[in-house]
Write an enzyme that holds these catalytic residues in place. Structure first.
Site, PDB file in Angstrom:
ATOM      1  N   TYR A 146       0.835  -1.203   0.000  1.00 54.60           N
ATOM      2  CA  TYR A 146       0.000   0.000   0.000  1.00 54.60           C
ATOM      3  C   TYR A 146       0.874   1.260   0.000  1.00 54.60           C
ATOM      4  CZ  TYR A 146      -4.131  -2.760   1.583  1.00 54.60           C
ATOM      5  OH  TYR A 146      -5.173  -3.637   1.697  1.00 54.60           O
ATOM      6  N   LYS A 177      -0.990  -7.922  -2.361  1.00 52.34           N
ATOM      7  CA  LYS A 177      -2.384  -7.512  -2.158  1.00 52.34           C
ATOM      8  C   LYS A 177      -2.409  -6.015  -2.392  1.00 52.34           C
ATOM      9  CE  LYS A 177      -5.522  -7.474   1.922  1.00 52.34           C
ATOM     10  NZ  LYS A 177      -6.063  -6.164   1.820  1.00 52.34           N
TER      11      LYS A 177
HETATM   12  P1  FBP Z   1     -11.340  -4.636   3.173  1.00 51.92           P
HETATM   13  O1  FBP Z   1     -11.651  -5.656   2.110  1.00 51.92           O
HETATM   14  O2  FBP Z   1     -12.422  -4.532   4.173  1.00 51.92           O
HETATM   15  O3  FBP Z   1     -10.974  -3.309   2.537  1.00 51.92           O
HETATM   16  O4  FBP Z   1     -10.074  -5.189   3.960  1.00 51.92           O
HETATM   17  C1  FBP Z   1      -8.809  -5.262   3.368  1.00 51.92           C
HETATM   18  C2  FBP Z   1      -7.797  -4.572   4.240  1.00 51.92           C
HETATM   19  O5  FBP Z   1      -6.500  -4.589   3.686  1.00 51.92           O
HETATM   20  C3  FBP Z   1      -7.737  -5.125   5.650  1.00 51.92           C
HETATM   21  O6  FBP Z   1      -6.863  -6.212   5.764  1.00 51.92           O
HETATM   22  C4  FBP Z   1      -7.320  -3.939   6.442  1.00 51.92           C
HETATM   23  O7  FBP Z   1      -7.809  -3.941   7.727  1.00 51.92           O
HETATM   24  C5  FBP Z   1      -7.904  -2.799   5.694  1.00 51.92           C
HETATM   25  O8  FBP Z   1      -8.145  -3.214   4.374  1.00 51.92           O
HETATM   26  C6  FBP Z   1      -6.962  -1.629   5.684  1.00 51.92           C
HETATM   27  O9  FBP Z   1      -7.455  -0.665   4.816  1.00 51.92           O
HETATM   28  P2  FBP Z   1      -6.969   0.833   4.861  1.00 51.92           P
HETATM   29  O10 FBP Z   1      -5.551   0.820   5.356  1.00 51.92           O
HETATM   30  O11 FBP Z   1      -7.084   1.322   3.455  1.00 51.92           O
HETATM   31  O12 FBP Z   1      -7.880   1.526   5.788  1.00 51.92           O
END
Ligand code: FBP
Length: 262
Positions: A146, A177
């Site tokens: 990310y 991911k």
């Molecule tokens: P979701 O499918 O609910 O978006 O979850 C994926 C995920 O990566 C989770 O593992 C994590 O808690 C969340 O999204 C973090 O999302 P962000 O950092 O964008 O708030």
């Protein structure tokens, strides 16, 4: 990269990872509309669906709840995570060792890396330690790749997401991911940028059944290997119904329309 197809978290080359680390990342607010899901057992129950290849949780939830599900659910132990209360540059402190993840019965490891953050240097070093230790246990590494931080204005633009998958390949992940970059073409480029490494889409906030399945269809057409999803599954009244449809789109190559019709 290790031969990921041999891992239990992969079925026919694809994965559907059910993520439930939101209690740490976002707080109980994500469970407001589905308060019964505050009990992690309810989501572990959902993860027993055949479509789900692993459940991603933090250490404390694994300690408390995984022993009751170890015969039916594969465990993806998330090694780092941060709360929504943290107001600094994106960071994700390590809260579980690889040794302890293995002791808890993990089938795979999960690690968030915020490339572009002022904390990138430390995060890459922590990722290195976890990735190399994971190799000693043959545990595949799923990287929440990310890119974000003060220099990044748009963390889902196509060039950022293809950079995110490439970084994951370069620093030794086995599955990347990433967020959806907005189109099938952009996702296809992100998948290509990762070489032979599997790429899965991160779910995002809840949308309609059709909208979500259509995005998953586009992502699979783009060559991705599946999904790591949380809210779009367990925030639904009937997660099983959506998992039935996701099984068709991800493993059987059906369209969203066809999967919803049946
Ligand atoms: P979701 O499918 O609910 O978006 O979850 C994926 C995920 O990566 C989770 O593992 C994590 O808690 C969340 O999204 C973090 O999302 P962000 O950092 O964008 O708030």
């Amino acid at each position: 990269m290790i031969p990921i197809d041999d891992s239990p978290i992969v079925r026919d080359g694809k994965s559907l990872i059910l993520a439930m680390d939101h209690g740490l990342e976002h707080g109980p607010v994500d469970f407001e509309e589905v308060p019964e899901k505050l009990d992690p057992s309810t989501v572990f129950e959902t993860a027993t669906h055949d479509a789900v290849t692993a459940m991603a949780v933090q250490k404390g939830v694994a300690e408390g709840y995984y022993p009751s599900y170890e015969d039916d659910v594969n465990l993806l132990l998330k090694l780092n995570g941060t709360s929504n209360l943290w107001m600094g540059e994106p960071d994700s402190p390590v809260n579980c060792s690889v040794d302890y993840a293995a002791e808890l019965g993990a089938d795979a490891l999960g690690f968030t890396v915020y490339s572009g953050s002022n904390n990138e240097v430390e995060m890459y070093e922590e990722f290195r330690d976890a990735q190399e230790k994971g190799r000693e246990y043959d545990l595949p590494m799923v990287m929440w790749s990310y890119p974000r931080g003060q220099g990044l204005k748009n963390d889902t633009k196509p060039s950022t997401i293809s950079y995110a998958t490439r970084i994951a390949l370069e620093i030794g992940a086995d599955i990347a991911k990433v967020k959806y970059p907005g189109s099938k073409e952009a996702m296809a480029h992100a998948v290509k940028s990762a070489g032979d490494m599997n790429v899965v889409m991160s779910g995002g906030s809840k949308t309609s059944d059709y909208e979500f399945l259509s995005t998953v269809e586009a992502v699979m057409d783009a060559g991705a290997s599946g999904l790591a999803v949380g809210r779009n599954v367990w925030q639904r009244e009937d997660p099983t119904q959506l998992l039935d449809a996701l099984e068709k789109v991800i493993y059987e190559g059906e369209t969203a329309d066809a999967a919803l019709e049946e």
